[in-house]
Design an enzyme around this catalytic site. Sequence first.
Site, short mmCIF file in Angstrom:
data_model
loop_
_atom_site.label_atom_id
_atom_site.label_comp_id
_atom_site.label_asym_id
_atom_site.label_seq_id
_atom_site.Cartn_x
_atom_site.Cartn_y
_atom_site.Cartn_z
N ASN A 31 1.03 -1.15 0.09
CA ASN A 31 0.05 0.02 -0.04
C ASN A 31 0.80 1.23 -0.05
OD1 ASN A 31 0.54 0.94 2.85
ND2 ASN A 31 -0.53 -1.03 3.25
N ASP A 70 -4.64 -6.22 4.79
CA ASP A 70 -5.65 -7.24 5.36
C ASP A 70 -5.47 -8.67 5.07
OD1 ASP A 70 -7.06 -5.26 6.94
OD2 ASP A 70 -7.78 -4.48 4.96
#
Length: 401
Positions: free
Chosen positions: A209, A279
């Site tokens: 990310n 996640d």
Amino acid sequence: MSLAQRRILLGVSGGIAAYKSCELVRRLRDLGAHVRVVMTENATRFVTPTTFQALSGEAVRTSLWDESAEAAMGHIELARWAERVLIAPASADLMARLAHGHANDLLTTLCLATAAPVYLAPAMNQQMWAHAATQANLATLRSRGVHILGPAAGDQACGEVGSGRMLEPHELREAIVASFGDRVLQGKKVVVSAGPTYEDIDPVRFIGNRSSGRMGFAVAEAAAQAGAQVTLVAGPVTLATPHGVAERIDVRSAAQMHAAVTKAAADADIYIGAAAVGDYRPNAVSEHKLKKQSGSDLTLQLAENPDILASLSAQRVHPFLVGFAAETQNVESYARDKLQRKGLDMIAANQVGHGLGFETADNAITLYWPDGSAELPRADKASLAHQLIERIATRYKAVRG
């Protein structure tokens, strides 16, 4: 934040980073500080004394042999006047002379003559910073109680890349502000996680990310300046360890971060989960690079990563838990849901997207806790981190005593 009526003596040694010290004077004065500038002879080759005089509103001293000033023992008067001595930039030569107790110009003389805390912001070529002589001088200065601020890593004026950049003016200002502030976390053990996590797909590809880690690193530094013993668990970032952090643990994946945080938080008072933890991870990591198959899609099977905050909250005894929520929409709704669902004590929520949150120098945060909230308006991340630590300390004392 305030430096009202505080007396800061700014020393400027020779180096290209001297131009940043002009902004530093302005930022210190913006908070109400009185600033006097002392320059080495080489510093005047980069920025003129007239510039600093205009910015500080005070006469600038450059020589030990200023007859009008030294008739009244001016170097002693300056040494006594200062509440803090900040040398920015601090060149390799200046550090060497201070380490060996030289007093061959005004700046080194007053450093020997002052009882005020001395702060150095090193700035030099990355090879000069890494040199054994510089590192030995650094160790000597630290052993004598000199505070070292930075340096940072990145592009340098010489065209090289590495550690040796002077910290930015706002970062130096925050360090000086913190040096006068209440140590609201004195004696507390704080764990901070920061940066992204990367989940490998094969030897050359990964899922990640856009977190830069800057906010988490700023929080770690602010906690250290507030008196805490800080352990920083950092994902894959290219940031220098913040000044004052007791231990840094570098990790790559969410599983590695989970293990490191769980161990570090076992006896911690506060955990601040500023990291942007992935996640999901691939079910399997290919041993070899996956080859493109023309005309066909690639499907990745993903498994859920461990939830660090939820696993800590589930423990019978756990630290005061502070989470972060980076959202693109419905910020308050998602943040409050996360606060309740994971059993957190506090959550710091911010909106991310183009020009917001990730990969930016500033941020804005809304804090939520079970029976309240507070807005922290947009500011540079160092300033925001200090405000956040003050709020965390207040809530910690209210909840844990």
